[in-house]
Design a protein around this motif. Structure first.
Motif, PDB file in Angstrom:
ATOM      1  N   LEU A   6      43.454  38.778  44.933  1.00 15.87           N
ATOM      2  CA  LEU A   6      44.672  38.688  44.127  1.00 15.87           C
ATOM      3  C   LEU A   6      44.712  39.913  43.225  1.00 15.87           C
ATOM      4  CD1 LEU A   6      44.391  34.975  42.950  1.00 15.87           C
ATOM      5  CD2 LEU A   6      45.597  35.869  44.937  1.00 15.87           C
ATOM      6  N   THR A   7      45.906  40.397  42.955  1.00 11.54           N
ATOM      7  CA  THR A   7      46.041  41.540  42.058  1.00 11.54           C
ATOM      8  C   THR A   7      47.111  41.242  41.019  1.00 11.54           C
ATOM      9  OG1 THR A   7      47.631  42.590  43.551  1.00 11.54           O
ATOM     10  CG2 THR A   7      45.320  43.258  43.779  1.00 11.54           C
ATOM     11  N   ALA A  20      38.613  38.474  43.186  1.00  8.45           N
ATOM     12  CA  ALA A  20      38.036  38.215  44.502  1.00  8.45           C
ATOM     13  C   ALA A  20      38.217  36.768  44.932  1.00  8.45           C
ATOM     14  CB  ALA A  20      36.550  38.583  44.502  1.00  8.45           C
ATOM     15  N   ASP A  21      38.211  35.831  43.978  1.00  6.95           N
ATOM     16  CA  ASP A  21      38.325  34.419  44.323  1.00  6.95           C
ATOM     17  C   ASP A  21      38.874  33.658  43.131  1.00  6.95           C
ATOM     18  OD1 ASP A  21      38.083  31.883  45.436  1.00  6.95           O
ATOM     19  OD2 ASP A  21      35.958  31.717  44.956  1.00  6.95           O
ATOM     20  N   ALA A  22      40.042  33.051  43.302  1.00  5.48           N
ATOM     21  CA  ALA A  22      40.633  32.300  42.196  1.00  5.48           C
ATOM     22  C   ALA A  22      40.700  30.809  42.483  1.00  5.48           C
ATOM     23  CB  ALA A  22      42.034  32.819  41.894  1.00  5.48           C
ATOM     24  N   GLY A  23      40.608  30.421  43.721  1.00  2.00           N
ATOM     25  CA  GLY A  23      40.714  29.002  44.033  1.00  2.00           C
ATOM     26  C   GLY A  23      42.141  28.497  43.856  1.00  2.00           C
ATOM     27  N   GLU A  24      42.265  27.201  43.771  1.00  2.00           N
ATOM     28  CA  GLU A  24      43.571  26.543  43.637  1.00  2.00           C
ATOM     29  C   GLU A  24      43.576  25.709  42.369  1.00  2.00           C
ATOM     30  OE1 GLU A  24      46.366  26.726  45.578  1.00  2.00           O
ATOM     31  OE2 GLU A  24      45.355  28.347  46.644  1.00  2.00           O
ATOM     32  N   ASN A  25      43.454  26.343  41.230  1.00  3.42           N
ATOM     33  CA  ASN A  25      43.288  25.604  39.979  1.00  3.42           C
ATOM     34  C   ASN A  25      44.220  26.109  38.882  1.00  3.42           C
ATOM     35  OD1 ASN A  25      42.039  28.042  39.606  1.00  3.42           O
ATOM     36  ND2 ASN A  25      39.991  27.197  39.733  1.00  3.42           N
ATOM     37  N   ALA A  26      45.463  26.314  39.231  1.00  3.33           N
ATOM     38  CA  ALA A  26      46.464  26.744  38.249  1.00  3.33           C
ATOM     39  C   ALA A  26      46.875  25.553  37.380  1.00  3.33           C
ATOM     40  CB  ALA A  26      47.676  27.328  38.967  1.00  3.33           C
ATOM     41  N   SER A  96      51.203  37.335  35.063  1.00  3.80           N
ATOM     42  CA  SER A  96      50.738  38.714  35.232  1.00  3.80           C
ATOM     43  C   SER A  96      50.263  38.995  36.657  1.00  3.80           C
ATOM     44  CB  SER A  96      49.620  39.038  34.227  1.00  3.80           C
ATOM     45  OG  SER A  96      48.413  38.378  34.550  1.00  3.80           O
ATOM     46  N   LEU A  97      50.182  37.972  37.498  1.00  2.00           N
ATOM     47  CA  LEU A  97      49.824  38.174  38.900  1.00  2.00           C
ATOM     48  C   LEU A  97      50.973  38.870  39.635  1.00  2.00           C
ATOM     49  CD1 LEU A  97      48.302  34.670  39.650  1.00  2.00           C
ATOM     50  CD2 LEU A  97      47.042  36.830  39.697  1.00  2.00           C
ATOM     51  N   ASP A  98      50.657  39.658  40.637  1.00  4.50           N
ATOM     52  CA  ASP A  98      51.692  40.317  41.427  1.00  4.50           C
ATOM     53  C   ASP A  98      52.534  39.304  42.206  1.00  4.50           C
ATOM     54  OD1 ASP A  98      50.927  42.821  40.518  1.00  4.50           O
ATOM     55  OD2 ASP A  98      49.677  43.247  42.274  1.00  4.50           O
ATOM     56  N   HIS A  99      51.962  38.150  42.535  1.00  7.51           N
ATOM     57  CA  HIS A  99      52.684  37.102  43.263  1.00  7.51           C
ATOM     58  C   HIS A  99      52.490  35.750  42.570  1.00  7.51           C
ATOM     59  CE1 HIS A  99      53.901  39.663  46.550  1.00  7.51           C
ATOM     60  NE2 HIS A  99      52.702  40.205  46.497  1.00  7.51           N
ATOM     61  N   PRO A 100      53.114  35.576  41.407  1.00  4.60           N
ATOM     62  CA  PRO A 100      52.933  34.319  40.682  1.00  4.60           C
ATOM     63  C   PRO A 100      53.483  33.107  41.435  1.00  4.60           C
ATOM     64  CG  PRO A 100      54.677  35.632  39.682  1.00  4.60           C
ATOM     65  CD  PRO A 100      54.018  36.490  40.717  1.00  4.60           C
ATOM     66  N   ASP A 151      55.163  45.237  41.193  1.00  3.83           N
ATOM     67  CA  ASP A 151      54.217  44.160  41.488  1.00  3.83           C
ATOM     68  C   ASP A 151      53.306  44.513  42.660  1.00  3.83           C
ATOM     69  OD1 ASP A 151      54.990  42.476  39.448  1.00  3.83           O
ATOM     70  OD2 ASP A 151      56.519  41.480  40.649  1.00  3.83           O
ATOM     71  N   HIS A 152      52.620  45.629  42.534  1.00  2.00           N
ATOM     72  CA  HIS A 152      51.599  46.056  43.500  1.00  2.00           C
ATOM     73  C   HIS A 152      50.830  47.205  42.860  1.00  2.00           C
ATOM     74  CE1 HIS A 152      53.963  49.656  44.515  1.00  2.00           C
ATOM     75  NE2 HIS A 152      55.022  48.848  44.509  1.00  2.00           N
ATOM     76  N   ASP A 153      49.639  47.464  43.390  1.00  2.00           N
ATOM     77  CA  ASP A 153      48.835  48.554  42.860  1.00  2.00           C
ATOM     78  C   ASP A 153      49.484  49.890  43.181  1.00  2.00           C
ATOM     79  OD1 ASP A 153      46.809  47.076  41.655  1.00  2.00           O
ATOM     80  OD2 ASP A 153      45.720  46.866  43.535  1.00  2.00           O
ATOM     81  N   THR A 154      49.317  50.839  42.286  1.00  3.39           N
ATOM     82  CA  THR A 154      49.815  52.199  42.478  1.00  3.39           C
ATOM     83  C   THR A 154      48.669  53.166  42.234  1.00  3.39           C
ATOM     84  OG1 THR A 154      50.471  52.345  40.154  1.00  3.39           O
ATOM     85  CG2 THR A 154      52.166  51.637  41.725  1.00  3.39           C
ATOM     86  N   GLU A 155      48.730  54.303  42.869  1.00  2.00           N
ATOM     87  CA  GLU A 155      47.697  55.316  42.690  1.00  2.00           C
ATOM     88  C   GLU A 155      47.663  55.797  41.235  1.00  2.00           C
ATOM     89  OE1 GLU A 155      44.460  57.222  44.118  1.00  2.00           O
ATOM     90  OE2 GLU A 155      45.772  55.974  45.340  1.00  2.00           O
ATOM     91  N   THR A 156      48.830  56.081  40.688  1.00  2.00           N
ATOM     92  CA  THR A 156      48.935  56.509  39.291  1.00  2.00           C
ATOM     93  C   THR A 156      50.116  55.793  38.652  1.00  2.00           C
ATOM     94  OG1 THR A 156      50.355  58.375  39.864  1.00  2.00           O
ATOM     95  CG2 THR A 156      47.994  58.811  39.724  1.00  2.00           C
TER      96      THR A 156
END
Length: 163
Positions: A6-7, A20-26, A96-100, A151-156
């Protein structure tokens, strides 16, 4: 379960992370401390193992909100990012997640602070999406000058200003 990792990150892009691992606990927390920390009616969070979080750009600033933990946020734009408990408890803000949309809350707590009209929110009249009506010029101006990180990583980030 969503694709891993997740990012996410803050509004301005100064702080980014990977999980790396968030599970299903929102969950939602309605306590007064979460309301104040988020500047909202509740906090939408997801539990994360401390070792699963990697800060990929910048680091959150922190505020010790209680004797039990700290609130992490972006020092540049103020976006609430996380709660860091003193006993290994970690949560990341769902917004703040890219895919809330992939993290539907499973539980609610802090019910003593929940607004008495919370259950009635689905009956509040809807006025459509932002971008139409009499304020269309205002919306177009915002879109043209938008400095929000995508809502995704960017190089800069930020991108170079165009002359």
């Amino acid at each position: 379960m969503s694709a891993l990792p997740l990012t996410g990150g803050c509004q301005c892009g100064a702080v980014r992370y990977s999980i790396a691992d968030a599970g299903e606990n929102a969950f939602l927390c309605h306590c007064r401390m979460c309301q104040k920390a988020m500047g909202n009616l509740f906090s939408a969070m997801i539990y994360v193992p401390p070792e699963a979080i990697t800060w990929t750009r910048g680091q959150p600033a922190t505020f010790r909100s209680s004797g039990s933990g700290q609130r992490g946020f972006c020092a540049a734009c103020g976006t609430p990012l996380c709660y860091i408990g003193d006993h290994g408890h970690r949560t990341i803000t769902i917004g703040s997640l890219d895919h809330p949309e992939r993290h539907k809350p499973k539980t609610q707590d802090g019910l003593q602070g929940r607004m008495p009209w919370f259950a009635e929110l689905t009956s509040v009249p809807e006025e459509g999406e932002t971008g139409g009506g009499p304020d269309v010029d205002w919306v177009v101006a915002i879109r043209r000058s938008n400095r929000q990180h995508p809502d995704h990583d960017t190089e800069t980030w930020p991108p170079e200003e165009k002359p």
